[in-house]
Enzyme design. Structure first.
Site, PDB file in Angstrom:
ATOM      1  N   TYR B 105       0.790  -1.061  -0.030  1.00 55.79           N
ATOM      2  CA  TYR B 105       0.050   0.062  -0.088  1.00 55.79           C
ATOM      3  C   TYR B 105       0.765   1.371  -0.220  1.00 55.79           C
ATOM      4  O   TYR B 105       1.978   1.286   0.488  1.00 55.79           O
ATOM      5  CB  TYR B 105      -0.965  -0.040   1.234  1.00 55.79           C
ATOM      6  CG  TYR B 105      -2.158  -0.941   1.357  1.00 55.79           C
ATOM      7  CD1 TYR B 105      -3.534  -0.551   0.906  1.00 55.79           C
ATOM      8  CD2 TYR B 105      -1.836  -2.009   1.805  1.00 55.79           C
ATOM      9  CE1 TYR B 105      -4.292  -1.619   0.983  1.00 55.79           C
ATOM     10  CE2 TYR B 105      -2.738  -3.103   1.971  1.00 55.79           C
ATOM     11  CZ  TYR B 105      -4.028  -2.637   1.394  1.00 55.79           C
ATOM     12  OH  TYR B 105      -5.129  -3.783   1.570  1.00 55.79           O
ATOM     13  N   TYR B 144      -0.060 -10.055   0.926  1.00 58.30           N
ATOM     14  CA  TYR B 144       1.023  -9.531   1.540  1.00 58.30           C
ATOM     15  C   TYR B 144       1.070 -10.179   3.004  1.00 58.30           C
ATOM     16  O   TYR B 144       0.033 -10.498   3.498  1.00 58.30           O
ATOM     17  CB  TYR B 144       0.912  -8.017   1.488  1.00 58.30           C
ATOM     18  CG  TYR B 144      -0.346  -7.387   1.999  1.00 58.30           C
ATOM     19  CD1 TYR B 144      -0.556  -7.350   3.583  1.00 58.30           C
ATOM     20  CD2 TYR B 144      -1.402  -6.926   1.273  1.00 58.30           C
ATOM     21  CE1 TYR B 144      -1.719  -6.813   4.210  1.00 58.30           C
ATOM     22  CE2 TYR B 144      -2.752  -6.444   1.829  1.00 58.30           C
ATOM     23  CZ  TYR B 144      -2.759  -6.402   3.119  1.00 58.30           C
ATOM     24  OH  TYR B 144      -4.004  -5.683   3.630  1.00 58.30           O
ATOM     25  N   ARG B 154      -2.308 -12.112   3.954  1.00 55.81           N
ATOM     26  CA  ARG B 154      -3.655 -11.539   3.380  1.00 55.81           C
ATOM     27  C   ARG B 154      -3.852 -12.091   2.139  1.00 55.81           C
ATOM     28  O   ARG B 154      -3.030 -11.916   1.235  1.00 55.81           O
ATOM     29  CB  ARG B 154      -3.796 -10.175   3.433  1.00 55.81           C
ATOM     30  CG  ARG B 154      -3.970  -9.278   4.973  1.00 55.81           C
ATOM     31  CD  ARG B 154      -5.279  -9.750   5.872  1.00 55.81           C
ATOM     32  NE  ARG B 154      -6.297 -10.238   5.319  1.00 55.81           N
ATOM     33  CZ  ARG B 154      -7.286  -9.262   4.858  1.00 55.81           C
ATOM     34  NH1 ARG B 154      -7.272  -8.141   4.938  1.00 55.81           N
ATOM     35  NH2 ARG B 154      -8.454  -9.980   4.389  1.00 55.81           N
ATOM     36  N   HIS B 157      -6.991  -8.812  -2.110  1.00 53.60           N
ATOM     37  CA  HIS B 157      -8.483  -8.184  -1.810  1.00 53.60           C
ATOM     38  C   HIS B 157      -8.504  -6.785  -2.330  1.00 53.60           C
ATOM     39  O   HIS B 157      -7.328  -6.064  -2.108  1.00 53.60           O
ATOM     40  CB  HIS B 157      -8.817  -8.336  -0.434  1.00 53.60           C
ATOM     41  CG  HIS B 157      -8.014  -7.669   0.515  1.00 53.60           C
ATOM     42  ND1 HIS B 157      -6.711  -7.949   1.117  1.00 53.60           N
ATOM     43  CD2 HIS B 157      -7.875  -6.467   0.928  1.00 53.60           C
ATOM     44  CE1 HIS B 157      -5.955  -7.308   1.976  1.00 53.60           C
ATOM     45  NE2 HIS B 157      -6.943  -6.160   1.807  1.00 53.60           N
ATOM     46  N   HIS B 159     -10.685  -3.294  -0.813  1.00 60.20           N
ATOM     47  CA  HIS B 159     -11.583  -2.734   0.124  1.00 60.20           C
ATOM     48  C   HIS B 159     -12.735  -2.056  -0.688  1.00 60.20           C
ATOM     49  O   HIS B 159     -12.406  -1.244  -1.680  1.00 60.20           O
ATOM     50  CB  HIS B 159     -11.035  -1.902   1.093  1.00 60.20           C
ATOM     51  CG  HIS B 159      -9.887  -2.617   1.939  1.00 60.20           C
ATOM     52  ND1 HIS B 159     -10.141  -2.990   3.077  1.00 60.20           N
ATOM     53  CD2 HIS B 159      -8.673  -2.606   1.648  1.00 60.20           C
ATOM     54  CE1 HIS B 159      -9.164  -3.364   3.662  1.00 60.20           C
ATOM     55  NE2 HIS B 159      -8.034  -3.395   2.548  1.00 60.20           N
TER      56      HIS B 159
END
Lengths: 190, 234
Positions: B105, B144, B154, B157, B159
Site C-alpha cells: 500500500y 502481503y 492476507r 483483496h 476494499h
C-alpha cells in the site's frame, strides 16, 4: 413478496490503510456555507480496552440541520433543508486518538409514535480490529429533551452518560469513545 | 409523524462478531457490554444520498491516475449493488482501495518490503448507475504478509465502502479473488461464521467483461440490507 431474499454481503474491517482513500478535503467540516444555527465543535478521544488512544479508526456522523430536518427524501417534515450545511462528516483519528468535527447543533427530530428525539449525531466507528463498524450516538448535555428521549431511555441509566457530550468551552462539546472496558461507550444493535 | 419503515437486521451467520480472537486486534477493540437494541427511527433510515463530493471518470480508472501505467495484471471489476429484496441500489457512492501488484500500500505505515509503484495509488470512487451497476478498472492486488500470526498472509483483496439509501445501510467489505490458496489461514475472511456467506465476498471470473488483448474481468455483486415489509411497532 414471494421472492427469495438475497443474502447480505458480510462486513469486513477497513484495515489500517484506509487513510489515502477515505478521508477527503474538509471531511470533518459540515458547514459548507452560511449555515443556520449554533456552530459547534464536537471532539473526543477514542481509547481501547487497555486505555490506549486509538490512532487508526475513522468516525462518521450523520445529523439533522439546526431545525431538525434531515436532507433526505424520507424526511417529509415541512421544514427547509439548509444549503449551507451538509449532514454527513468523516474524521480519521489522529496519532493521539482524537477526532474533531465542525458542525451545527442539530434540532430535535421525530421519534417513534409522537415522540421527539433530543438533538443527536448518529455515529459510526470503523477501524482495524473491527470486523464490523460500531454504531453509537452523541447527545448534548444541555438539552432538556434528553430526559424523555426514546433512545436514551432504552439505555440503562448508569450507562447513559457515555452517550452525552459535555460542554468543554463556549461552543465545544466533548465526548470520548471507549471501545472496551471501564466507561465503555454504549453501542447499538441495529 | 408516522412511524418509519425500518430495515432488516443483521443476517445471522453472515455478519462477523466484534470479538474474534484469531484476529488479534479485535481483542481490545470489541465492546464487552451487551449492545442496546435500537429501533430504526428517522435518524437511521435517512442518510447522505450521494456520499460526498464530485466523482470524475478518472476516479473509476486506477490505471490512469499517473503519468505511466502501473505494473500488474489489468482487470475490470464490475457488479451490481442490490438490497436483500433484489432491488437495485442506484446513484450511491462506492469507494475502493487496495495495495499494488506487489502487495504494497502507498500508506506510510505499510512497512512490507515490497516495491511501491509510482504509477499506482490504489484509491478509486464510482457512483452506481440507475440500475445499481458499477464498474472500475484497476490492477490485480498482490497478497502481503502481516503479523497477526506466524507466517500470516492476507489473500489478495480490494476494499469496498458503500453508502446506500440510508445511513444504516452503510457497509464496508473486502472483495476476494476466486481460488485464492490463502483463505484458510486468514482470520479476517474466516471471521464470517457462515461458509456460504463468506463465499459471497469472492468475486467470480467474468468472461463477458474481459477486453481481448487488454484486460481480464471479475464480477462482484453486493447485497445491502433490505427494507422491512411492515413499519416497526413502537
Amino acid at each position: 413478496m414471494s421472492k427469495q431474499r438475497l443474502g447480505q454481503t458480510p462486513s469486513q474491517t477497513v484495515g489500517p490503510f484506509f487513510h489515502y482513500a477515505l478521508p477527503y478535503e474538509n471531511d470533518s467540516n459540515l458547514i459548507v456555507g452560511d449555515a443556520q444555527g449554533q456552530r459547534i465543535v464536537v471532539e473526543g478521544k477514542v481509547t481501547d480496552g487497555n486505555g490506549d488512544p486509538v490512532p487508526d479508526v475513522m468516525i462518521e456522523i450523520w445529523q439533522a440541520n439546526a431545525t431538525g430536518k434531515y436532507d433526505h427524501p424520507e424526511d417529509t417534515q415541512n421544514k427547509p433543508v439548509d444549503p449551507g450545511f451538509h449532514g454527513f462528516g468523516r474524521c480519521a483519528t489522529d496519532k493521539d486518538g482524537i477526532f474533531r468535527f465542525n458542525t451545527v447543533k442539530p434540532g430535535a427530530v421525530p421519534g417513534p409514535g409522537n415522540s421527539l428525539q433530543a438533538p443527536h449525531l448518529v455515529t459510526f466507528v470503523f477501524g482495524r480490529g473491527m470486523l464490523k463498524q460500531l454504531l453509537t450516538r452523541i447527545y448534548f448535555e444541555d438539552e432538556a429533551h434528553n430526559a424523555d428521549d426514546p433512545v436514551l431511555n432504552l439505555v440503562p441509566e448508569a450507562r447513559r452518560p457515555t452517550l452525552v457530550a459535555r460542554k468543554a468551552g463556549a461552543s465545544t462539546y466533548r465526548l470520548d469513545i471507549v471501545l472496551q472496558g471501564e466507561g465503555e461507550t454504549v453501542f447499538f444493535d441495529y | 409523524m408516522a412511524d418509519v419503515i425500518g430495515y432488516n437486521r443483521e443476517e445471522k451467520g453472515a455478519q462477523p462478531p466484534s470479538l474474534y480472537l484469531p484476529y488479534k486486534s479485535t481483542e481490545f477493540r470489541a465492546p464487552k457490554q451487551p449492545l442496546v437494541i435500537l429501533p430504526h427511527t428517522l435518524s437511521e433510515v435517512t442518510g447522505p444520498v450521494y456520499g460526498h463530493g464530485r466523482v470524475l471518470p478518472i476516479d473509476a480508472d486506477l490505471t490512469k491516475q499517473h503519468a505511466g501505467e502501473p505494473l500488474g495484471e489489468r482487470i475490470i471489476v464490475s457488479g451490481k449493488l442490490l438490497d436483500e429484496n433484489g432491488r437495485p441500489v442506484p446513484h450511491t457512492l462506492v469507494e475502493v482501495w487496495q495495495c499494488n501488484a506487489a502487495g504494497r500500500y502507498i500508506h506510510a505505515r505499510d512497512q512490507h518490503p515490497a516495491p511501491l509503484d509510482p504509477n499506482f495509488s490504489g484509491a478509486g470512487r464510482v457512483v452506481t448507475d440507475a440500475e445499481g451497476n458499477y464498474k472500475f478498472t484497476t490492477i490485480k492486488p498482490g497478497a502481503y504478509p502481516w503479523r497477526n500470526q506466524p507466517n500470516a498472509w492476507r489473500p489478495a483483496h480490494i476494499h469496498f465502502s458503500m453508502f446506500g439509501p440510508s445511513f444504516i445501510n452503510r457497509l464496508v467489505t473486502q472483495m476476494y479473488f476466486p481460488g485464492d490458496p490463502l483463505f484458510f489461514q486468514d482470520p479476517i475472511f474466516q471471521g464470517i461464521p457462515d461458509e456460504k456467506a463468506r463465499e459471497r465476498m469472492i468475486s467470480r471470473f467474468d468472461l463477458d467483461n474481459t477486453i481481448p488483448e487488454w484486460a481480464l474481468a471479475y464480477r462482484f455483486d453486493i447485497v445491502l440490507r433490505g427494507r422491512n415489509a411492515t413499519p416497526m411497532e413502537d
